[in-house]
Motif scaffolding. Structure first.
Motif, PDB file in Angstrom:
ATOM      1  N   ALA B 117     -13.507  -4.012  -2.307  1.00  0.00           N
ATOM      2  CA  ALA B 117     -12.313  -4.764  -2.711  1.00  0.00           C
ATOM      3  C   ALA B 117     -12.334  -6.174  -2.119  1.00  0.00           C
ATOM      4  N   SER B 118     -11.552  -7.057  -2.736  1.00  0.00           N
ATOM      5  CA  SER B 118     -11.436  -8.418  -2.227  1.00  0.00           C
ATOM      6  C   SER B 118     -10.682  -8.416  -0.902  1.00  0.00           C
ATOM      7  N   ALA B 119     -10.897  -9.464  -0.129  1.00  0.00           N
ATOM      8  CA  ALA B 119     -10.191  -9.584   1.147  1.00  0.00           C
ATOM      9  C   ALA B 119      -8.680  -9.599   0.913  1.00  0.00           C
ATOM     10  N   ALA B 120      -8.252 -10.262  -0.156  1.00  0.00           N
ATOM     11  CA  ALA B 120      -6.821 -10.349  -0.442  1.00  0.00           C
ATOM     12  C   ALA B 120      -6.252  -8.959  -0.724  1.00  0.00           C
ATOM     13  N   ALA B 121      -6.995  -8.150  -1.477  1.00  0.00           N
ATOM     14  CA  ALA B 121      -6.512  -6.811  -1.817  1.00  0.00           C
ATOM     15  C   ALA B 121      -6.459  -5.930  -0.571  1.00  0.00           C
ATOM     16  N   CYS B 122      -7.447  -6.093   0.331  1.00  0.00           N
ATOM     17  CA  CYS B 122      -7.438  -5.304   1.569  1.00  0.00           C
ATOM     18  C   CYS B 122      -6.226  -5.695   2.421  1.00  0.00           C
ATOM     19  N   ARG B 123      -5.965  -6.997   2.467  1.00  0.00           N
ATOM     20  CA  ARG B 123      -4.807  -7.461   3.227  1.00  0.00           C
ATOM     21  C   ARG B 123      -3.525  -6.879   2.613  1.00  0.00           C
ATOM     22  N   VAL B 138       4.081   8.964   5.191  1.00  0.00           N
ATOM     23  CA  VAL B 138       2.743   9.092   5.748  1.00  0.00           C
ATOM     24  C   VAL B 138       1.747   8.584   4.703  1.00  0.00           C
ATOM     25  N   VAL B 139       0.802   7.774   5.139  1.00  0.00           N
ATOM     26  CA  VAL B 139      -0.172   7.185   4.211  1.00  0.00           C
ATOM     27  C   VAL B 139      -1.462   8.006   4.229  1.00  0.00           C
ATOM     28  N   VAL B 140      -1.869   8.480   3.052  1.00  0.00           N
ATOM     29  CA  VAL B 140      -3.074   9.294   2.905  1.00  0.00           C
ATOM     30  C   VAL B 140      -4.149   8.457   2.224  1.00  0.00           C
ATOM     31  N   SER B 141      -5.385   8.550   2.722  1.00  0.00           N
ATOM     32  CA  SER B 141      -6.485   7.901   2.016  1.00  0.00           C
ATOM     33  C   SER B 141      -7.784   8.611   2.353  1.00  0.00           C
ATOM     34  N   GLY B 142      -8.913   8.018   1.971  1.00  0.00           N
ATOM     35  CA  GLY B 142     -10.176   8.742   2.013  1.00  0.00           C
ATOM     36  C   GLY B 142     -11.173   8.278   3.058  1.00  0.00           C
ATOM     37  N   LEU B 143     -10.724   7.442   4.002  1.00  0.00           N
ATOM     38  CA  LEU B 143     -11.596   6.965   5.078  1.00  0.00           C
ATOM     39  C   LEU B 143     -12.880   6.331   4.563  1.00  0.00           C
ATOM     40  N   ALA B 144     -12.804   5.739   3.372  1.00  0.00           N
ATOM     41  CA  ALA B 144     -13.959   4.999   2.853  1.00  0.00           C
ATOM     42  C   ALA B 144     -13.842   3.545   3.272  1.00  0.00           C
ATOM     43  N   ARG B 145     -14.830   2.744   2.904  1.00  0.00           N
ATOM     44  CA  ARG B 145     -14.768   1.300   3.144  1.00  0.00           C
ATOM     45  C   ARG B 145     -13.668   0.674   2.290  1.00  0.00           C
ATOM     46  N   GLY B 146     -13.338  -0.566   2.562  1.00  0.00           N
ATOM     47  CA  GLY B 146     -12.457  -1.334   1.673  1.00  0.00           C
ATOM     48  C   GLY B 146     -11.000  -0.915   1.768  1.00  0.00           C
ATOM     49  N   ILE B 147     -10.409  -0.623   0.618  1.00  0.00           N
ATOM     50  CA  ILE B 147      -8.976  -0.341   0.544  1.00  0.00           C
ATOM     51  C   ILE B 147      -8.590   0.839   1.434  1.00  0.00           C
TER      52      ILE B 147
END
Lengths: 361, 361
Positions: B117-123, B138-147
């Motif tokens: 993802a772009s830096a802006a999207a990560c921010r 609670v925020v759930v995600s996949g522990l991948a790079r980026g977002i």
């Protein structure tokens, strides 16, 4: 000289006779000439002084000036007048046009947006307008700076219509003179106001209703919250047209208006094919015979009792005409007639969405 | 040692017994122990060789290893197991968890997106995750790079859950080791696969169903067309959860996936308040008693005639189980039992959307 045009123009240019009143008068009395004769009496019945009617000489002067400019009038309900625009309750009774009138035969789509749009958004608008032109759509916009100009430029080869807030001979903003002149030659320019009118802030919402009203759909490209482009989008929605918006990053404040439109139900578009997909179902409606779409109540002769009742029901807060009809128990035609009389007497204000209020004395 | 856990784990780790089969077996036979005993006979009735069941010693070794890692099992339908996840037909029968289990008590929202993802999207993702944390989500995600990483970072103070495709003790991508260890301490990490499993491409869709399934809604921040994030969004929609997407300029190819999602009906979100507005109606469902939401047919004893009929109705093309039930004229429970037998015999393939097909011999 076209006598009916002179009469219509006199009615249109008379202070206090707006598009809704014009439409009702001509329907009720059969012609503009008959309406002009009836106005003084109606106004008296409504309890006010008759409006100052536009003089015949004044109308003739305007017509001569328009001819001299190489422009012509389009008359609501007749010939080349934009078909979809005629569906609006407050459609302009007359438009002044310069350019290629054949463009009015094709389905139109409006592209509008911010005057101070980003370069990227302008580039996008130009490309979108070009691609829509290739799909045989006419691109309508407002000849303003930014997105409007980009949209006209993108569609100049395929066909574009500019609707301006001032007179047909006024170039605003001044740097758009060359663009407007190019559109006299290769596109089409439409104005509701008489020649010589310098555009004022109050003219722009009227201009916007024409842009939205003559188009099967409106695409907003980049727009701030509470901007004119969002008004155009709202007018398009109220007219039952497709509203589309081009999204942007939430980090870009200039995208907020469009993103909000999408949240509110506008279709997100990224390309011309997204637009055409949305507009295809409108095609039959664009081609339908004029007048076949609007069922209006026949106005009936004024009735003192109804008039008194309506006056009592009305106040300074705008209320929908439908509600007045329901509360009064009178027929729709009788209520409309009473409202027309109050209107011509200078005692009624008409508001967006078919609402009316009594004017403060 | 928890005998029921050993039996469940043996069933889960037996090749050819997927989550749907597991669920049906335990419902039909009342316990994992009884299911283990029944499997060989069911497989023979289905016309195949009994699957190789996971040995008791193997299961005990895994349990000891999980304990040594300071992790623990969560059992579908019991205790702390994520309530919304249990609604999925193919909910994981067991999850391995390390960290703060209290996080499972609060409503969760998934934030997913592109690894590049772009830096802006990560921010943006980090800010959104932070703001949602302030709203007690609670925020759930996949522990991948980026977002994914940005979302975890934004919510590390307020509470975040990482669902990983491999074993709980595997750090992938390697540069996320520190982040994953921080979440062992201050967040929560969940894994479906046994410890030591290196994640492979086929594991990621399973991981994605957990992310979508345990969350009341999924927000996609920046995603290419045909990306894993869009799969997560589809799984969320199929589970009846809210699907939300952050828009971007059509000129940015990385925004295309999200823009398309919005066109397909996902809610456009620009801020945490847009998200919470969408999720508020889900709150009652999150708090409802487990098991109160899924009505499953009671499986009934196998019937040779039904089995033969089902075999005839099935072919190599996936068809919905509901259609098989309708065409067979047999009871839902009898059909499910016949499918279970074919499944355990290695003769059935289960597909997304509750479809099944006969496996090529």
């Amino acid at each position: 000289m076209n006598e009916d045009l002179v009469d219509r123009l006199r009615l249109v240019r008379s202070p206090g006779i707006g598009p809704v009143t014009f439409r009702q008068l001509v329907r009720r009395f059969g012609s503009a000439a008959a309406a002009l004769e009836a106005v003084p009496d109606l106004a008296r019945r409504g309890g006010g002084k008759p409006p100052r009617l536009c003089e015949r000489a004044e109308a003739e002067r305007e017509i001569a000036g328009v001819e001299k400019l190489g422009a012509r009038y389009l008359t609501l309900g007749q010939g080349l007048y934009p078909r979809l625009l005629g569906e609006l309750e407050d459609a302009p009774p007359l438009l002044i046009a310069t350019g290629n009138l054949n463009l009015l035969d094709r389905m139109a789509v409006a592209i509008v947006g911010a005057r101070n749009a980003s370069a990227a958004a302008c580039r996008f608008a130009r490309g979108l307008a070009h691609d829509l032109g290739q799909l045989d759509l006419v691109v309508v916009s407002g000849l303003a700076r930014g997105i409007d100009s980009a949209a006209h430029d993108g569609a100049i080869e395929s066909g574009t219509v500019g609707v301006i807030a001032g007179g047909i001979d006024i170039f605003y903003p001044p740097e758009n003179e060359q663009r407007q002149r190019a559109m006299f030659e290769r596109g089409l320019v439409l104005a509701e106001m008489p020649p010589g009118t310098e555009p004022r802030a109050r003219h722009f919402p009227y201009r916007n209703r024409i842009i939205a009203g003559m188009s099967a759909g409106t695409v907003v490209v980049e727009a701030a919250p509470r901007s004119g482009s969002l008004i155009t989008a709202r007018l398009a929605a109220e007219a039952g047209r497709e509203v589309m918006a081009v999204p942007g990053s939430p980090l870009d404040p200039r995208a907020q208006g469009c993103n909000q439109l999408i949240r509110d139900g506008a279709t997100l578009v990224q390309s011309a094919s997204d637009v055409i997909e949305e507009l295809r179902p409108m095609e039959a409606r664009v081609r339908s015979a004029p007048g076949s779409y609007r069922a209006e109540p026949e106005l009936v002769n004024g009735d003192e009792n109804v008039l008194g009742l309506i006056e009592e029901l009305l106040g300074p807060s705008p209320v929908p005409v439908d509600e007045i009809i329901r509360l009064s128990g009178a027929s729709s035609g009788a209520v409309q007639m009473a409202l027309l009389e109050l209107d011509l007497a200078g005692r009624l204000d008409r508001h967006a969405g078919g609402k009316v209020s009594l004017r403060a004395a």
